[in-house]
Design an enzyme around this catalytic site. Sequence first.
Site, mmCIF file in Angstrom:
data_model
loop_
_atom_site.group_PDB
_atom_site.id
_atom_site.type_symbol
_atom_site.label_atom_id
_atom_site.label_comp_id
_atom_site.label_asym_id
_atom_site.label_seq_id
_atom_site.Cartn_x
_atom_site.Cartn_y
_atom_site.Cartn_z
ATOM 1 N N SER A 196 -17.888 -6.084 3.068
ATOM 2 C CA SER A 196 -18.301 -7.144 2.127
ATOM 3 C C SER A 196 -17.794 -8.496 2.616
ATOM 4 C CB SER A 196 -17.750 -6.863 0.737
ATOM 5 O OG SER A 196 -18.129 -5.569 0.348
ATOM 6 N N GLN A 234 -4.526 -5.012 -6.220
ATOM 7 C CA GLN A 234 -4.428 -4.756 -4.774
ATOM 8 C C GLN A 234 -4.579 -6.026 -3.960
ATOM 9 O OE1 GLN A 234 -7.977 -2.038 -5.003
ATOM 10 N NE2 GLN A 234 -8.420 -2.866 -2.998
ATOM 11 N N HIS A 286 -21.505 1.350 1.683
ATOM 12 C CA HIS A 286 -21.362 2.009 0.382
ATOM 13 C C HIS A 286 -22.515 2.992 0.145
ATOM 14 C CE1 HIS A 286 -19.320 -1.982 -0.398
ATOM 15 N NE2 HIS A 286 -18.373 -1.119 -0.728
ATOM 16 N N MET A 291 -15.571 -1.900 -4.910
ATOM 17 C CA MET A 291 -15.289 -3.190 -5.539
ATOM 18 C C MET A 291 -16.591 -4.006 -5.580
ATOM 19 S SD MET A 291 -11.426 -4.184 -4.652
ATOM 20 C CE MET A 291 -11.668 -4.880 -3.054
ATOM 21 N N HIS A 309 -23.097 -2.635 0.199
ATOM 22 C CA HIS A 309 -23.889 -2.731 1.433
ATOM 23 C C HIS A 309 -24.171 -1.333 1.935
ATOM 24 C CE1 HIS A 309 -20.109 -1.863 3.331
ATOM 25 N NE2 HIS A 309 -19.559 -2.952 2.839
HETATM 26 O O1 PAF Z 1 -12.005 0.286 -0.721
HETATM 27 C C1 PAF Z 1 -12.167 -0.335 -1.787
HETATM 28 O O2 PAF Z 1 -13.221 -0.926 -2.065
HETATM 29 C C2 PAF Z 1 -11.028 -0.376 -2.795
HETATM 30 O O3 PAF Z 1 -9.797 -0.439 -2.184
HETATM 31 C C3 PAF Z 1 -11.081 0.794 -3.826
HETATM 32 C C4 PAF Z 1 -10.891 2.122 -3.134
HETATM 33 C C5 PAF Z 1 -12.398 0.775 -4.560
HETATM 34 C C6 PAF Z 1 -9.947 0.639 -4.847
HETATM 35 O O4 PAF Z 1 -10.060 -0.558 -5.546
#
Ligand code: PAF
Length: 281
Positions: free
Chosen positions: A191, A63, A39, A32, A36
């Site tokens: 984040s 979500q 990721h 998303m 950082h």
């Molecule tokens: O973990 C996340 O950043 C989110 O839940 C994902 C897996 C990108 C789905 O939107």
Amino acid sequence: MKVFKGLKELQIFIQTYKRQNPKEIIGLVPTMGALHKGHLSLIESSKKTCDLTIVSIFVNPTQFGANEDFGKYPRKTEADLEICQRAEVDIVFMPEVAEMYPLKPSLQTTFNAPSSMANVLEGEARSGHFNGVLQVLNKLFHLIQPHKAFFGKKDAQQLLIVQKMVEDLFFPLEIIPCEIVRSEEGLALSSRNEYLSIEGKKEALKISQSLKVAMQVIMQGERESLKIKAEALKVLEGLEVEYFAIVDRNLEPILTIQKDSTLILVVAKIEGVRLLDNVWF
Ligand code: PAF
């Protein structure tokens, strides 16, 4: 590095790539944004084991609950693109909401994560969250058709639910779990850490310390969940602890822990920010 915003262009690229390179492995790192080091470690894992690494950056509205931080969630397109460029990502996919969800919610196909896994722990506080996660991941998996997708162990419940979906629905895709990345002091990178003051970040260290204590107690031979939890909770004194849970891989609470099937999760609120951490045993 190629950046795609439109679904059609991305699909045409992927189809052409697959036709021309039928043996190459495509890795997807779904994010998303507000990237950082956590990721980056997912990106590095993909780069090591895949021929083409695709990072998706999309703050997925489905979500987030009505009272959650969708509007406030950090969006840092330029910095994210720079990080991806430096990490030698091949493709960044960053669609607009209207592109991913062109129809009003009542006309969209939705997903139900298994209720016993989705309505507990994070799901208890965030009703519908995991259905939203599965909804967007279905779209991404179908659009990109990766061979592997990389997920951090930090979002343990998400990881287990995604693994379950892939298994249950026979997705031709391997989910690769990646280790939690921590600050030098031990805070699990997220984040949402950005919302914390310096003082808050210091307080937040108690969260990973509590898990460390739990592991120490386990290493000393303790197997009873209640006793392990009691020791860990002492470290969390003064924090607003939402839950400290000891569960198996189906997220069911266990009284006696067993090696290779135990997950210890903690969520505490600091300065109004929910922080998650966990350890796998
Ligand atoms: O973990 C996340 O950043 C989110 O839940 C994902 C897996 C990108 C789905 O939107």
